[in-house]
Motif scaffolding. Structure first.
Motif, PDB file in Angstrom:
ATOM      1  N   LEU A 114      -1.785   6.667  28.871  1.00 29.17           N
ATOM      2  CA  LEU A 114      -2.183   5.907  27.687  1.00 29.17           C
ATOM      3  C   LEU A 114      -1.151   6.095  26.578  1.00 29.17           C
ATOM      4  O   LEU A 114      -0.790   7.217  26.244  1.00 29.17           O
ATOM      5  N   LEU A 115      -0.663   4.985  26.017  1.00 30.66           N
ATOM      6  CA  LEU A 115       0.257   5.073  24.880  1.00 30.66           C
ATOM      7  C   LEU A 115      -0.521   4.908  23.573  1.00 30.66           C
ATOM      8  O   LEU A 115      -0.390   5.702  22.653  1.00 30.66           O
ATOM      9  N   LEU A 116      -1.338   3.845  23.510  1.00 32.16           N
ATOM     10  CA  LEU A 116      -2.146   3.610  22.313  1.00 32.16           C
ATOM     11  C   LEU A 116      -3.484   2.998  22.726  1.00 32.16           C
ATOM     12  O   LEU A 116      -3.522   2.098  23.565  1.00 32.16           O
ATOM     13  N   PRO A 117      -4.596   3.472  22.140  1.00 31.23           N
ATOM     14  CA  PRO A 117      -5.890   2.878  22.481  1.00 31.23           C
ATOM     15  C   PRO A 117      -6.094   1.510  21.833  1.00 31.23           C
ATOM     16  O   PRO A 117      -5.425   1.172  20.846  1.00 31.23           O
ATOM     17  N   TYR A 177      -7.758  -1.353  19.615  1.00 35.58           N
ATOM     18  CA  TYR A 177      -8.206  -1.355  18.213  1.00 35.58           C
ATOM     19  C   TYR A 177      -7.411  -0.409  17.311  1.00 35.58           C
ATOM     20  O   TYR A 177      -7.849  -0.087  16.205  1.00 35.58           O
ATOM     21  N   THR A 178      -6.253   0.065  17.776  1.00 33.07           N
ATOM     22  CA  THR A 178      -5.404   0.874  16.898  1.00 33.07           C
ATOM     23  C   THR A 178      -4.881  -0.026  15.783  1.00 33.07           C
ATOM     24  O   THR A 178      -4.411  -1.145  16.050  1.00 33.07           O
ATOM     25  N   LYS A 179      -4.974   0.441  14.540  1.00 32.56           N
ATOM     26  CA  LYS A 179      -4.391  -0.297  13.422  1.00 32.56           C
ATOM     27  C   LYS A 179      -2.917   0.106  13.377  1.00 32.56           C
ATOM     28  O   LYS A 179      -2.602   1.292  13.179  1.00 32.56           O
ATOM     29  N   LEU A 180      -2.039  -0.860  13.584  1.00 30.71           N
ATOM     30  CA  LEU A 180      -0.631  -0.521  13.815  1.00 30.71           C
ATOM     31  C   LEU A 180       0.110  -0.109  12.545  1.00 30.71           C
ATOM     32  O   LEU A 180      -0.022  -0.735  11.496  1.00 30.71           O
ATOM     33  N   THR A 181       0.898   0.939  12.673  1.00 29.54           N
ATOM     34  CA  THR A 181       1.779   1.387  11.588  1.00 29.54           C
ATOM     35  C   THR A 181       3.216   1.050  12.001  1.00 29.54           C
ATOM     36  O   THR A 181       3.461   0.674  13.144  1.00 29.54           O
ATOM     37  N   GLU A 182       4.159   1.233  11.089  1.00 28.62           N
ATOM     38  CA  GLU A 182       5.578   1.013  11.413  1.00 28.62           C
ATOM     39  C   GLU A 182       5.996   1.915  12.570  1.00 28.62           C
ATOM     40  O   GLU A 182       6.747   1.507  13.456  1.00 28.62           O
ATOM     41  N   ASP A 183       5.502   3.163  12.553  1.00 25.46           N
ATOM     42  CA  ASP A 183       5.842   4.110  13.624  1.00 25.46           C
ATOM     43  C   ASP A 183       5.346   3.612  14.980  1.00 25.46           C
ATOM     44  O   ASP A 183       6.055   3.684  15.978  1.00 25.46           O
ATOM     45  N   HIS A 184       4.107   3.102  14.996  1.00 22.24           N
ATOM     46  CA  HIS A 184       3.571   2.555  16.257  1.00 22.24           C
ATOM     47  C   HIS A 184       4.466   1.433  16.767  1.00 22.24           C
ATOM     48  O   HIS A 184       4.775   1.367  17.950  1.00 22.24           O
ATOM     49  N   ILE A 185       4.884   0.561  15.845  1.00 20.81           N
ATOM     50  CA  ILE A 185       5.672  -0.605  16.259  1.00 20.81           C
ATOM     51  C   ILE A 185       7.014  -0.151  16.856  1.00 20.81           C
ATOM     52  O   ILE A 185       7.427  -0.636  17.901  1.00 20.81           O
ATOM     53  N   SER A 186       7.657   0.830  16.214  1.00 18.50           N
ATOM     54  CA  SER A 186       8.913   1.353  16.769  1.00 18.50           C
ATOM     55  C   SER A 186       8.683   1.963  18.149  1.00 18.50           C
ATOM     56  O   SER A 186       9.486   1.789  19.071  1.00 18.50           O
ATOM     57  N   TYR A 187       7.575   2.654  18.288  1.00 22.61           N
ATOM     58  CA  TYR A 187       7.208   3.305  19.551  1.00 22.61           C
ATOM     59  C   TYR A 187       7.029   2.250  20.655  1.00 22.61           C
ATOM     60  O   TYR A 187       7.486   2.402  21.787  1.00 22.61           O
ATOM     61  N   ILE A 188       6.383   1.149  20.297  1.00 25.78           N
ATOM     62  CA  ILE A 188       6.141   0.059  21.254  1.00 25.78           C
ATOM     63  C   ILE A 188       7.476  -0.575  21.661  1.00 25.78           C
ATOM     64  O   ILE A 188       7.724  -0.832  22.835  1.00 25.78           O
ATOM     65  N   ILE A 189       8.346  -0.796  20.666  1.00 27.37           N
ATOM     66  CA  ILE A 189       9.660  -1.386  20.957  1.00 27.37           C
ATOM     67  C   ILE A 189      10.453  -0.441  21.864  1.00 27.37           C
ATOM     68  O   ILE A 189      11.082  -0.868  22.828  1.00 27.37           O
ATOM     69  N   ILE A 206       5.019  -8.917  15.382  1.00 27.15           N
ATOM     70  CA  ILE A 206       4.005  -7.876  15.159  1.00 27.15           C
ATOM     71  C   ILE A 206       4.274  -7.199  13.815  1.00 27.15           C
ATOM     72  O   ILE A 206       5.412  -6.833  13.512  1.00 27.15           O
ATOM     73  N   GLN A 207       3.223  -7.097  13.021  1.00 34.78           N
ATOM     74  CA  GLN A 207       3.383  -6.490  11.695  1.00 34.78           C
ATOM     75  C   GLN A 207       2.410  -5.337  11.503  1.00 34.78           C
ATOM     76  O   GLN A 207       1.376  -5.275  12.170  1.00 34.78           O
ATOM     77  N   GLN A 208       2.790  -4.519  10.537  1.00 37.13           N
ATOM     78  CA  GLN A 208       1.956  -3.395  10.150  1.00 37.13           C
ATOM     79  C   GLN A 208       0.534  -3.868   9.822  1.00 37.13           C
ATOM     80  O   GLN A 208       0.368  -4.980   9.315  1.00 37.13           O
ATOM     81  N   ASP A 209      -0.470  -3.052  10.111  1.00 35.21           N
ATOM     82  CA  ASP A 209      -1.893  -3.304   9.846  1.00 35.21           C
ATOM     83  C   ASP A 209      -2.546  -4.300  10.802  1.00 35.21           C
ATOM     84  O   ASP A 209      -3.747  -4.563  10.691  1.00 35.21           O
ATOM     85  N   MET A 210      -1.760  -4.884  11.726  1.00 37.77           N
ATOM     86  CA  MET A 210      -2.416  -5.706  12.743  1.00 37.77           C
ATOM     87  C   MET A 210      -3.194  -4.764  13.665  1.00 37.77           C
ATOM     88  O   MET A 210      -2.840  -3.594  13.804  1.00 37.77           O
ATOM     89  N   VAL A 211      -4.248  -5.297  14.291  1.00 33.58           N
ATOM     90  CA  VAL A 211      -5.097  -4.440  15.137  1.00 33.58           C
ATOM     91  C   VAL A 211      -4.829  -4.758  16.612  1.00 33.58           C
ATOM     92  O   VAL A 211      -4.896  -5.914  17.032  1.00 33.58           O
ATOM     93  N   LEU A 212      -4.541  -3.725  17.367  1.00 30.44           N
ATOM     94  CA  LEU A 212      -4.208  -3.863  18.785  1.00 30.44           C
ATOM     95  C   LEU A 212      -5.429  -4.357  19.566  1.00 30.44           C
ATOM     96  O   LEU A 212      -6.513  -3.781  19.471  1.00 30.44           O
ATOM     97  N   GLY A 213      -5.239  -5.411  20.340  1.00 32.70           N
ATOM     98  CA  GLY A 213      -6.365  -6.000  21.074  1.00 32.70           C
ATOM     99  C   GLY A 213      -6.487  -5.504  22.503  1.00 32.70           C
ATOM    100  O   GLY A 213      -7.321  -5.992  23.262  1.00 32.70           O
ATOM    101  N   GLN A 214      -5.639  -4.579  22.893  1.00 25.82           N
ATOM    102  CA  GLN A 214      -5.665  -4.093  24.271  1.00 25.82           C
ATOM    103  C   GLN A 214      -5.247  -2.631  24.298  1.00 25.82           C
ATOM    104  O   GLN A 214      -4.637  -2.133  23.365  1.00 25.82           O
TER     105      GLN A 214
END
Ligand SMILES: [Fe+2]
Length: 351
Positions: free
Chosen positions: A26-29, A31-43, A9-17
């Motif tokens: 809810l953690l993230l809606p 179509y969220t455009k992922l940032t580094e912070d989002h990715i750390s949050y998901i991990i 998963i990389q920055q700027d990818m768009v969440l499909g779910q």
């Protein structure tokens, strides 16, 4: 949509779910455009992979058995049930009604969508594993139960037993349950007592059908008599419990746990097939091979000609022959019905 393991998963990818935790928050809606912070949050939440929305994978449409909103509401009430039990309490009457309502929702979703294969990549967070697991087991059991020709009442009992099957684990220390090491004899005995503990708890505190309680009691029995706690065998084990057993193992093995990384759906299917007649009822295994997707939609696979492809559709009854889209050429091939592709097989699920 395509499924990618978290390390891809990389920055700027768009969440499909939609992303939510095991309590239905809810953690993230979508179509969220992922940032580094989002990715750390998901991990941080222990999520091992995600669906990403991109134009190449637009044909890969995921059809879930449960609508995301229904799944979230289900998680909420299931987590409430476990919380209350932990506190030595029971659900209030309106909460119990809500739980029964969710059972009905799952049963009607299963009956209304007979063509939807269960997608084994259901999202799970690490911290609230039990709630996600109980919900997934209830849905998988429902899907299998409907194809095992259960009537609606039996299906409701089965789905309820799915929600409740591990309730007895509340009485086992969490450190023992999550121990990433070999358990001592005494610890093992404690863990193996959870079906009985769950049964006793349900009998004392709720008025569920005896079939529900007994399914909870027998969900770790083996078809050949090698299971626990009563070493029951074949037809002596309730049919519902034999279905629950397959659903439980499917979901547990494809999940990320402290003592094992998730196995691939294809590996789990191999395991279940290899243990048909031993651990599992062959009749249920037969249904599972048709109703659960071995190569889930949105996943990348390797083909026998060396090419890589994306799975874009599954076909009931032909779980090894989905429709795929080749990554390099974009060519779409239906492996279940294409004279040109008969010699091509899937050799690997890449996840
Ligand atoms: Fe269990």
């Amino acid at each position: 949509m395509r499924y990618l393991p978290i390390n891809q998963i990389q920055q700027d990818m768009v969440l499909g779910q939609e992303l939510y935790d095991g309590r239905g928050n809810l953690l993230l809606p979508k179509y969220t455009k992922l940032t580094e912070d989002h990715i750390s949050y998901i991990i941080f939440h222990g999520i091992t992979g995600l669906y990403i929305d991109d134009s190449f994978s637009k044909e890969a449409e995921i059809r879930e058995v449960l609508e995301p909103e229904v799944r979230r509401e289900t998680l909420r009430i299931v987590s409430k049930l476990f919380q209350r039990t932990l506190e030595g309490d029971t659900l209030t009457d309106p909460e119990e009604d809500a739980l029964r309502k969710k059972v009905e929702n799952v049963v009607s979703s299963v009956l209304d969508n007979p063509d939807v294969l269960y997608n084994l990549l259901e999202l799970k967070t690490f911290d609230d594993y039990t709630y996600c697991h109980s919900t997934s087991v209830a849905v998988i059991a429902g899907v299998l139960g409907a194809k095992c020709c259960l009537n609606e009442e039996q299906l409701k009992d089965l789905v309820m037993a799915g929600f409740l099957h591990d309730i007895g684990k509340v009485y086992v220390d969490e450190d023992i349950i999550n121990a990433p090491r070999r358990l001592t004899e005494a610890e093992r005995a404690k863990v193996m007592d959870h079906p009985r503990l769950g049964y006793e708890f349900l009998k004392e505190n709720y008025n569920f059908h005896e079939t529900v309680n007994r399914s909870v009691y027998e969900h770790h029995e083996w078809y050949n008599g090698g299971g626990y706690p009563c070493r029951k065998k074949s037809q002596d084990i309730l049919y519902l419990a034999r279905i629950l057993k397959v659903a439980d193992v499917f979901d547990a093995m494809t999940s990320n746990r402290s003592y094992h990384s998730p196995y691939l759906p294809s590996e789990v299917m191999e395991y279940i097939m290899a243990r048909s007649g031993m651990e599992f009822d062959p009749e249920v295994v037969d249904v599972a091979t048709k109703e659960l997707s071995v190569y889930p939609v949105g996943c990348e696979v390797e083909l026998s000609n060396g090419a890589h492809a994306l799975v874009i559709r599954n076909h009931r009854g032909y779980s090894l022959r989905p429709t795929i889209k080749q990554l390099e050429t974009g060519e779409i091939m239906d492996l279940s019905d294409n004279r040109k592709s008969w010699s091509i097989t899937i050799t690997k699920l890449l996840m």
